[in-house]
Design an enzyme around this catalytic site. Structure first.
Site, PDB file in Angstrom:
ATOM      1  N   THR A  56       0.224   4.694   0.535  1.00 21.31           N
ATOM      2  CA  THR A  56       0.000   5.576   1.684  1.00 21.31           C
ATOM      3  C   THR A  56       0.338   4.849   2.804  1.00 21.31           C
ATOM      4  O   THR A  56      -0.513   4.179   3.375  1.00 21.31           O
ATOM      5  CB  THR A  56      -1.632   6.224   1.467  1.00 21.31           C
ATOM      6  OG1 THR A  56      -1.788   6.791   0.307  1.00 21.31           O
ATOM      7  CG2 THR A  56      -1.625   7.258   2.773  1.00 21.31           C
ATOM      8  N   ASP A  88       0.924  -1.148  -0.034  1.00 16.02           N
ATOM      9  CA  ASP A  88       0.036  -0.118   0.159  1.00 16.02           C
ATOM     10  C   ASP A  88       1.060   1.355  -0.055  1.00 16.02           C
ATOM     11  O   ASP A  88       1.953   1.451   0.609  1.00 16.02           O
ATOM     12  CB  ASP A  88      -0.709  -0.098   1.150  1.00 16.02           C
ATOM     13  CG  ASP A  88      -1.874   1.332   1.462  1.00 16.02           C
ATOM     14  OD1 ASP A  88      -2.478   1.461   0.457  1.00 16.02           O
ATOM     15  OD2 ASP A  88      -1.591   1.902   2.381  1.00 16.02           O
TER      16      ASP A  88
END
EC number: 7.2.2.10
Length: 797
Positions: free
Chosen positions: A303, A301
């Site tokens: 972020t 991921d």
């Protein structure tokens, strides 16, 4: 402050009571996890414990407590497993996305903080900076309200909320103030649904654990006929006292069980947990260490995992209209210093330009989502604004086109401009003169590039997925060395096969929904990949849980930390290679240890079968049936330096060899032939030395000793083979193990205590000769096996 038509003074006490009675409160149902009793039963009533328990009762029936010491392994195996699973249960039970937030609830009886489970449907909840949204709702009042939904959606930028907009539980206020009406409470809220799905109990997949269970199941099937045959022949066909027969029977049965294999595996995992703990890495399930070493795809991921919170100024491009006495650096520093509640962009400017000139502020206009700019009028240095270029500039201007070009690269662009009127004027900012373009980018974790390079060398592919826009995701991936076009997940196919094919063609994906992250994991797994998922937000929870290995950041949401098998407490992505290293150590070392334990099981079962068959043949021929060659004390000392101590050291030793599938096949292809050689060699020596029913106690002891010598020689050679390729410490393990038995046979007290007699030169010579032949056969088998498996045999590292 903007209010919607639905804004009220809140519910009355009667309305609250009615909603509670109707079940419309925020009482979230208790999550289902295994009870402590279920965990205890699952770890106590195991196949290995059942085998050990029965054998322990048999040993205790003889009155020989010293031979029942292996029963302590039942306790050790059970306790280690229970402690780990109970810890996992406690973590899951503490899962609470909304934590200990105390919302400020407005009712007609007054406005005060309440616990989250007191909130009911249609309650009005007030919000301020830093407040968490505890239930889903609709904004009814707002004053420059901005919500951070990154933990829910992956969108890095705060979202401006107007009256009538929805807010979701698990998000929090970045700036501004407002109030919202609860529209979904309890199990209907978004965060609660994710929590319920995430809190279901699962165990991480483990080839080692599954392989050992398969091996133990196979051993159980072998034990039944071998055990029954041994019990019958030793108790009912031999002509010695019952106690001697039982001891011989126990001596046959005890070594059949790889009693230390499960314990050594658990210890190896536990030591890995401790070592990683020193690196601020929390391993919540022991086999997760192994799992990460087998991963061939990492879904990262963006972020919070590859990037840090916040932005950084990467470039300032001065424009043609920059002919002013004030320097751009001074203006930016002054603007940042004058902002009492800076957003992420202004915080980045403050970090880059941290020496404000000390200008006197005449007027201040804070950032508003409606206008998309903020500004300051200084007493002697003019009016300055900073904001979105598409709002402040003519779209046809050169500066606007330049800003658009930079923004297309996934970067954020702000325009610094001089205004013609004071920023608090009704016509502000008036006519603006472009001065500079401030280019910002997301902060990439300093260790991310190095870690991704490591995975590339290890042939582990990386997929960057995020709820942020695809261009931004692609820009971050490109900075990390993951080149290629980023794909907007809204265009992803829904079919699993089609999705898996698409995933092979792209590396970066933007606008990925939580359910799509989960689908991506499933699609990769359907093509045989072992998938690790890294993330920190609520939107990552379902994918973290369904991945083979879930890795969460310590600064992430409580939900992501609870469902992940590995938590990086220091938020250092670079810790992952160390986890892989520990996994390789465990996998490689447990394979060596399993070879030792299963070799013992094979030769023990074979020896019991050979003795039993000889006894059955001897009965109709009216010959003396064989006593089993060993008493429990003999098999105990045989295990000390051929298995026990070496296995413990090997299980903890450094080992960075790459992990490959096929654990059971590799172990069985070495343990079975090695065990057959040891069993046959030991039986041949015992047959040659056995003097029959009327042999004296000394002659029987000499025959048992001769068989033990052959067993020790061949078993030590197996240890020497398993320890390859040699390093100094491995030689220091093998050679002293052999010397230890020389010392035992040399000391009169040891010979007396352990019932050893090597004084018969003829039987001892036979034992040594058969032992040499057995060792040579094992050596030849090792070379042949290496060639068959396509592995280059290495004696030295």
């Amino acid at each position: 402050m903007t209010r919607s038509a639905s804004a009220t003074a809140g519910l009355t006490d009667a309305e609250v009571a009615q909603r509670v009675a109707e079940g419309k409160s925020n009482d979230i149902p208790e999550r289902v996890t295994r009870t402590v009793g279920q965990i205890v039963r699952a770890n106590v009533f195991t196949r290995i414990n059942a085998i050990l328990g029965v054998l322990l009762l048999i040993v205790l029936a003889t009155g020989s407590l010293i031979n029942g010491m292996f029963g302590l392994l039942i306790i050790a195996n059970s306790v280690i497993g229970m402690v780990q699973e109970i810890r996992a249960k406690q973590t899951l039970d503490k899962l609470a996305i909304i934590g200990q937030a105390k919302p400020l609830v407005r009712r007609q009886s007054g406005t005060r903080t309440r616990s989250t489970n007191e909130v009911v449907l249609d309650d009005i909840i007030e919000l301020g900076p830093g407040d968490q949204v505890v239930v889903d709702g609709e904004v009814v009042e707002e004053e420059n309200l901005e919500i951070d939904e990154s933990l829910l959606t992956g969108e890095a930028d705060p979202i401006a909320k107007d009256a009538g907009d929805t807010v979701m539980s698990g998000s929090f206020v970045v700036s501004g103030a407002g109030a919202y009406r609860a529209t979904k409470v309890g199990s209907e809220a978004y965060a609660a649904k994710l929590a319920a799905e995430a809190s279901k109990f699962t165990l991480v997949k483990s080839e080692l654990r599954n392989g050992i269970n398969r091996i133990l199941q196979f051993i159980t099937y072998l034990l039944v006929p071998a055990g029954l045959l041994t019990i019958y022949t030793q108790l009912f066909t031999t002509h010695v006292g019952w106690r001697e027969s039982v001891l011989r029977m126990v001596g046959a049965l005890v070594p059949m069980v790889p009693e230390g294999l499960v314990l050594m595996t658990s210890i190896a995992f536990a030591v890995g947990v401790v070592r990683l703990g020193q690196r601020q890495c929390l391993v919540q399930e022991l086999p997760a260490i192994e799992g990460l070493a087998r991963v061939d795809v990492v879904c990262a991921d963006k972020t919070g995992t590859l990037t840090e919170s916040g932005m950084r100024v990467c470039e300032v491009e001065e424009l043609d209209g920059a002919g002013r006495q004030e320097s751009v650096a001074d203006v930016l520093a002054a603007l940042a210093a004058a902002d009492a509640r800076p957003n992420a962009s202004m915080q980045a400017i403050a970090e880059a330009f941290h020496s404000p000139p000390g200008w006197v502020v005449a007027a201040n206009a804070p950032f508003k989502s409606a206008t998309k700019w903020s500004g300051v009028s200084f007493r002697d240095h003019g009016n300055w604004v900073i904001g979105a270029p598409d709002v402040l500039l003519d779209p046809a201007s050169v500066a606007a086109r330049q800003a658009e070009r930079i923004g297309a690269q996934g970067l954020r662009v702000l325009l610094l401009a001089a205004g013609s009127v004071a920023v608090d004027h009704a016509q502000a900012p008036g006519q603006v003169t472009p001065v500079a373009l401030v280019v910002l980018e997301q902060k990439v974790r300093p260790d991310a590039r190095e870690t991704l390079d490591y995975f590339a060398v290890q042939n582990v592919s990386v997929k960057v997925i995020s709820g942020d826009n695809a261009v931004s995701v692609g820009a971050v991936a490109d900075r990390l060395g993951l080149h290629g076009e980023a794909m907007d997940a809204r265009a992803l196919p829904t079919g699993r096969e089609e999705l898996a094919d698409t995933l092979d063609s792209y590396t970066s994906f933007g606008r990925v929904r939580p359910d799509q992250k989960r689908a991506i994991v499933h699609a990769l797994q359907s093509h045989g990949h072992t998938v690790a998922m890294t993330g920190d937000g609520v939107n990552d929870v379902l994918a973290l849980k369904d991945a083979d290995i879930g890795v969460a950041m310590g600064s992430g949401s409580p939900a992501s930390r609870a469902v992940a098998q590995i938590v990086l407490l220091n938020n250092r992505f670079a810790t992952l290679p160390h986890v892989v290293g520990e996994g390789r150590r465990v996998i490689g070392n447990i394979e060596r240890v399993a070879n030792l334990f299963l070799t013992k099981t094979v030769y023990s079962v074979l020896l019991a079968l050979l003795v039993g068959i000889e006894c059955l043949i001897a009965i109709p021929l009216r010959r003396d049936p064989l006593l089993f060659p060993f008493q429990p004390i003999h098999v105990t000392i045989a295990a000390w330096f051929t298995i026990g101590i070496p296995a413990f050291i090997l299980s903890l030793a450094p080992n960075n060899e790459r992990a490959y599938p096929g654990f059971v096949r590799r172990v069985m292809t070495s343990a079975v032939p090695f065990g057959l050689v040891i069993g046959v060699a030991t039986f041949v020596t015992y047959l040659a030395a056995y003097q029959g029913r009327y042999a004296s106690w000394q002659e029987q002891e000499q025959a048992s000793t001769a068989a033990l010598i052959t067993l020790l020689m061949t078993a030590l050679w197996v240890l020497a083979v398993i320890a390859r390729p040699y390093q100094w410490w491995r030689l220091a393990l093998v050679l002293p193990s052999g010397l230890a038995y020389v010392v035992i046979f040399s000391l009169p007290l040891a010979r007396e205590k352990f019932l050893l007699d090597a004084s018969n030169l003829a039987t001892t010579s036979i034992a040594l000769a058969v032992g040499v032949v057995g060792a040579a056969t094992i050596e030849a088998m090792w070379w042949i096996r290496s060639r068959m498996l396509g592995v280059k045999p290495r004696v030295w590292r």
